[in-house]
Design an enzyme around this catalytic site. Sequence first.
Site, PDB file in Angstrom:
ATOM      1  N   LYS A  50      -8.207 -18.678  29.021  1.00 46.32           N
ATOM      2  CA  LYS A  50      -8.906 -19.306  27.893  1.00 46.32           C
ATOM      3  C   LYS A  50      -8.284 -20.668  27.578  1.00 46.32           C
ATOM      4  CE  LYS A  50     -10.206 -14.934  25.651  1.00 46.32           C
ATOM      5  NZ  LYS A  50     -11.662 -15.056  25.786  1.00 46.32           N
ATOM      6  N   GLU A  84       1.031   4.680   2.063  1.00 43.87           N
ATOM      7  CA  GLU A  84       0.513   5.213   3.325  1.00 43.87           C
ATOM      8  C   GLU A  84       1.122   6.584   3.594  1.00 43.87           C
ATOM      9  OE1 GLU A  84      -0.104   1.171   5.902  1.00 43.87           O
ATOM     10  OE2 GLU A  84       1.935   1.642   5.234  1.00 43.87           O
ATOM     11  N   ASP A 132       0.836  -1.206   0.000  1.00 41.40           N
ATOM     12  CA  ASP A 132       0.000   0.000   0.000  1.00 41.40           C
ATOM     13  C   ASP A 132       0.869   1.254   0.000  1.00 41.40           C
ATOM     14  OD1 ASP A 132      -2.043  -1.798   0.239  1.00 41.40           O
ATOM     15  OD2 ASP A 132      -2.521  -1.309   2.324  1.00 41.40           O
ATOM     16  N   GLU A 184      -5.372 -13.354  30.589  1.00 39.31           N
ATOM     17  CA  GLU A 184      -6.652 -13.731  29.980  1.00 39.31           C
ATOM     18  C   GLU A 184      -6.480 -14.890  28.999  1.00 39.31           C
ATOM     19  OE1 GLU A 184     -10.172 -11.744  27.226  1.00 39.31           O
ATOM     20  OE2 GLU A 184      -8.865 -10.452  28.418  1.00 39.31           O
TER      21      GLU A 184
END
Length: 253
Positions: A149, A52, A50, A145
């Site tokens: 899980k 940018e 891209d 976290e």
Amino acid sequence: MIGPRAVTREERMKIAYIIANQLLVKYGTDVEAIGIYGSLARKTDGPFSDIEIKCILKSLEDGFSYEWTSGDWKAEVNLDNKENIVEEATTVEEDWPLTNGQFTTILPIYNPKGFFQELKHKASSVDNIVFKEAICKTLVEEMYEYIGKLRNITIQGPETFLPTLAIKIATSGAMILGLHHKQHFTTAAQVLPEALVLSNRPPGFDKLCRLVMSGHLYDSKSILDTCENFWSGLLDWSKENGYIINYSRCVPF
């Protein structure tokens, strides 16, 4: 067929300058600076990369972006004011090693007052304590976290999420390492390989990274054991380096 089409660096730079000139025509004296960022600025762009661009405006209140494709190539122009971009450049979050490098490698197109040099200096001068706080925050908000899980999966599944979770755990581990060393990663595709050459890596990190990079994420037990081993090593590493998870049995507010 609609692109992306292979575009040479010379073509991409020419397009970037055309876009910059149009910005100057549209916004005139309100433009503080215009610069290219990302792979094009670093000279690591590929044929399908891209374009940018950052455009700093003097009177802008809230930043916004233009993002479009010509069919052959894609471009993104981020417009912001000086205060907002300085705040962004000096803020350290979990993904700082991947996202902050843009502020130190901007290739100026229009920069009459040296704003981008000033921005680079400020982005490179953040206090060490800020990085330490970001690491401790990542340990709690991300890694703790993820391990929860992981352990839930051992009880109730689904094991089909394990490959994705292994990637998340490895990537967050790499971000912690990048923060520890104040090291920017080149691109998302290079996060794990570049993290593996950094020193003082947590025990178990290398094995997890190589498992993820191999793509052989079909053995549930192997994933579970490797991630748990890394978590154990990360806790030891964190303690050794002064990154403490603050435990509280009381609600902290």
